[in-house]
Design a protein around this motif. Structure first.
Motif, PDB file in Angstrom:
ATOM      1  N   GLY A 237      15.407   6.990  88.749  1.00 12.89           N
ATOM      2  CA  GLY A 237      16.064   7.336  87.501  1.00 12.89           C
ATOM      3  C   GLY A 237      16.048   8.829  87.224  1.00 12.89           C
ATOM      4  O   GLY A 237      17.041   9.393  86.735  1.00 12.89           O
ATOM      5  N   ASP A 238      14.931   9.494  87.554  1.00  9.44           N
ATOM      6  CA  ASP A 238      14.835  10.940  87.354  1.00  9.44           C
ATOM      7  C   ASP A 238      15.774  11.687  88.291  1.00  9.44           C
ATOM      8  O   ASP A 238      16.364  12.708  87.906  1.00  9.44           O
ATOM      9  N   LEU A 239      15.913  11.216  89.523  1.00  7.95           N
ATOM     10  CA  LEU A 239      16.824  11.852  90.472  1.00  7.95           C
ATOM     11  C   LEU A 239      18.269  11.708  89.999  1.00  7.95           C
ATOM     12  O   LEU A 239      19.061  12.653  90.058  1.00  7.95           O
ATOM     13  N   GLN A 240      18.601  10.530  89.502  1.00  6.85           N
ATOM     14  CA  GLN A 240      19.963  10.296  89.037  1.00  6.85           C
ATOM     15  C   GLN A 240      20.274  11.139  87.800  1.00  6.85           C
ATOM     16  O   GLN A 240      21.397  11.644  87.642  1.00  6.85           O
ATOM     17  N   ALA A 241      19.266  11.295  86.929  1.00  3.02           N
ATOM     18  CA  ALA A 241      19.482  12.053  85.690  1.00  3.02           C
ATOM     19  C   ALA A 241      19.340  13.558  85.885  1.00  3.02           C
ATOM     20  O   ALA A 241      19.637  14.331  84.970  1.00  3.02           O
ATOM     21  N   GLY A 242      18.861  13.992  87.052  1.00  2.00           N
ATOM     22  CA  GLY A 242      18.713  15.410  87.311  1.00  2.00           C
ATOM     23  C   GLY A 242      17.404  16.005  86.822  1.00  2.00           C
ATOM     24  O   GLY A 242      17.222  17.233  86.873  1.00  2.00           O
ATOM     25  N   ARG A 243      16.493  15.164  86.353  1.00  2.00           N
ATOM     26  CA  ARG A 243      15.189  15.683  85.934  1.00  2.00           C
ATOM     27  C   ARG A 243      14.344  16.103  87.122  1.00  2.00           C
ATOM     28  O   ARG A 243      13.454  16.953  87.013  1.00  2.00           O
ATOM     29  N   LEU A 244      14.596  15.478  88.255  1.00  2.00           N
ATOM     30  CA  LEU A 244      13.936  15.818  89.512  1.00  2.00           C
ATOM     31  C   LEU A 244      15.001  15.967  90.591  1.00  2.00           C
ATOM     32  O   LEU A 244      16.088  15.374  90.487  1.00  2.00           O
ATOM     33  N   VAL A 245      14.651  16.716  91.644  1.00  2.00           N
ATOM     34  CA  VAL A 245      15.550  16.846  92.792  1.00  2.00           C
ATOM     35  C   VAL A 245      14.810  16.399  94.047  1.00  2.00           C
ATOM     36  O   VAL A 245      13.581  16.450  94.124  1.00  2.00           O
ATOM     37  N   HIS A 246      15.581  15.957  95.006  1.00  2.00           N
ATOM     38  CA  HIS A 246      15.063  15.375  96.244  1.00  2.00           C
ATOM     39  C   HIS A 246      14.836  16.477  97.285  1.00  2.00           C
ATOM     40  O   HIS A 246      15.764  17.204  97.631  1.00  2.00           O
ATOM     41  N   TRP A 247      13.608  16.596  97.780  1.00  2.00           N
ATOM     42  CA  TRP A 247      13.299  17.589  98.802  1.00  2.00           C
ATOM     43  C   TRP A 247      13.262  16.994 100.204  1.00  2.00           C
ATOM     44  O   TRP A 247      13.317  17.725 101.185  1.00  2.00           O
ATOM     45  N   GLY A 248      13.114  15.700 100.321  1.00  2.00           N
ATOM     46  CA  GLY A 248      13.062  15.069 101.635  1.00  2.00           C
ATOM     47  C   GLY A 248      12.263  13.783 101.583  1.00  2.00           C
ATOM     48  O   GLY A 248      11.626  13.461 100.574  1.00  2.00           O
ATOM     49  N   GLU A 249      12.309  13.033 102.680  1.00  2.00           N
ATOM     50  CA  GLU A 249      11.562  11.782 102.779  1.00  2.00           C
ATOM     51  C   GLU A 249      10.346  11.980 103.670  1.00  2.00           C
ATOM     52  O   GLU A 249      10.415  12.672 104.688  1.00  2.00           O
ATOM     53  N   MET A 250       9.241  11.364 103.288  1.00  2.00           N
ATOM     54  CA  MET A 250       8.037  11.424 104.111  1.00  2.00           C
ATOM     55  C   MET A 250       8.244  10.631 105.388  1.00  2.00           C
ATOM     56  O   MET A 250       8.803   9.524 105.366  1.00  2.00           O
ATOM     57  N   ARG A 251       7.790  11.200 106.488  1.00  2.00           N
ATOM     58  CA  ARG A 251       7.922  10.526 107.792  1.00  2.00           C
ATOM     59  C   ARG A 251       6.749   9.572 107.970  1.00  2.00           C
ATOM     60  O   ARG A 251       5.811   9.816 108.719  1.00  2.00           O
ATOM     61  N   LEU A 252       6.822   8.459 107.241  1.00  2.00           N
ATOM     62  CA  LEU A 252       5.769   7.451 107.233  1.00  2.00           C
ATOM     63  C   LEU A 252       6.404   6.062 107.276  1.00  2.00           C
ATOM     64  O   LEU A 252       7.584   5.901 106.921  1.00  2.00           O
ATOM     65  N   PRO A 253       5.643   5.042 107.695  1.00  2.00           N
ATOM     66  CA  PRO A 253       6.176   3.674 107.640  1.00  2.00           C
ATOM     67  C   PRO A 253       6.514   3.302 106.204  1.00  2.00           C
ATOM     68  O   PRO A 253       5.969   3.867 105.246  1.00  2.00           O
ATOM     69  N   PRO A 254       7.412   2.334 106.015  1.00  2.01           N
ATOM     70  CA  PRO A 254       7.797   1.944 104.650  1.00  2.01           C
ATOM     71  C   PRO A 254       6.628   1.333 103.885  1.00  2.01           C
ATOM     72  O   PRO A 254       5.682   0.804 104.475  1.00  2.01           O
ATOM     73  N   ILE A 255       6.707   1.422 102.580  1.00 10.19           N
ATOM     74  CA  ILE A 255       5.756   0.747 101.701  1.00 10.19           C
ATOM     75  C   ILE A 255       6.195  -0.706 101.560  1.00 10.19           C
ATOM     76  O   ILE A 255       7.368  -0.976 101.298  1.00 10.19           O
TER      77      ILE A 255
END
Length: 296
Positions: A237-255
């Motif tokens: 929700g924060d990414l969609q609203a622009g309160r946060l921005v995406h820097w990348g995905e962690m290279r880890l197995p899925p949760i």
């Protein structure tokens, strides 16, 4: 072991005395006393300490009661359901769930389930530690990436992934420079291995805040004090609203969020009903579903 004698022992232990148990069950007190004495003789241990005006479980009696009371209750429910031609969810349903999933979804889910199944008394405790289901009396546990356990079976409810996020006011550091970061209090991380639009990147971090909960970390990240790695469902929700921005995905197995229950016990109607309810709430098991549900 005589199951009838064991059932009579549990009846007496549950009501704290032969007299109260006899009145509740409308059975002779002498019969209950004889049955319990026969069980003690067959086991070779005393299950009750009998005083002139009191009855108290011995250590062995308490252990037997704690291990068999739920089993006998479920056995009774199963036989009643078969005799009635169906299984109606009823009785107490005790669940342990992790903190974040509880905060995001279980308040609404538990209320909706209770409205649908009025005869079930739902009790949910929130804790991230691995609980002992048998010893602590849980019917179902929800856990994140649980270790394999031969005594438990279950199903995956949801899958999620970790993303690095930050306030739009926080600039990415140049290659080789450390970024101010907000991390879990117990974290020993010194860098994040990310997959960005430009490719793989190792980002050194300088923890400026150590906080106990993921919700606290998200709220701090919104302020711009530092970047954070969080589940996508929590920040969608924060990414969609622009309160946060995406820097990348962690290279880890899925949760993976699992629902687990003991394989050596009957799966009661109330547990089955709750599992089906969760499946209906998250039919595809995606982080977007959890994010949307939490924002409703």
């Amino acid at each position: 072991m005589d199951l009838l004698a064991l059932a009579d022992f549990n009846l007496v232990a549950r009501h704290g005395g032969f007299g109260r148990a006899a009145r509740t069950a409308e059975r002779p007190k002498a019969t209950l006393s004889r049955r319990v004495a026969e069980l003690e003789a067959s086991l070779g241990v005393r299950l009750f300490e009998r005083g002139s005006h009191s009855l108290k479980l011995t250590q062995e009696g308490r252990a037997l009661f704690e291990r068999t009371d739920t089993l006998l209750t479920e056995l009774g429910e199963a036989t009643s359901a078969v005799a009635a031609g169906g299984a109606t969810p009823q009785g107490r349903l005790r669940i342990s769930a992790p903190m974040l999933f509880s905060q995001m979804a279980l308040g609404k889910l538990s209320a909706q389930f209770a409205l649908r199944h009025r005869q079930v008394r739902l009790e949910i405790t929130t804790e991230d530690r691995p609980v002992d289901m048998i010893e602590e009396g849980y019917d179902l546990v929800i856990r994140v990436n649980p270790d394999p356990d031969e005594q438990l079976i279950g199903r995956v409810l949801l899958r999620d992934h970790l993303v690095a996020v930050a306030s739009p006011t926080l600039r990415k550091p140049p290659q080789g420079a450390a970024v101010p970061a907000i991390v879990r209090a117990s974290s020993g991380q010194t860098r994040w291995d990310l997959l960005t639009k430009q490719g793989a990147r190792a980002m050194e971090i300088d923890p400026v805040l150590r906080l106990a909960s993921l919700v606290m970390i998200r709220d701090a990240a919104r302020s711009g004090i530092g970047a954070a790695v969080l589940p996508f469902s929590l920040v969608a929700g924060d990414l969609q609203a622009g309160r946060l921005v995406h820097w990348g995905e962690m290279r880890l197995p899925p949760i993976e969020i699992w629902a687990l229950y003991p394989s050596r016990r009957l799966l009661s109607a109330r547990v089955s009903a709750f599992l089906e309810f969760l499946k209906a709430a998250f039919p595809n098991g995606t982080p977007e579903e959890l994010a949307a549900y939490a924002q409703d």
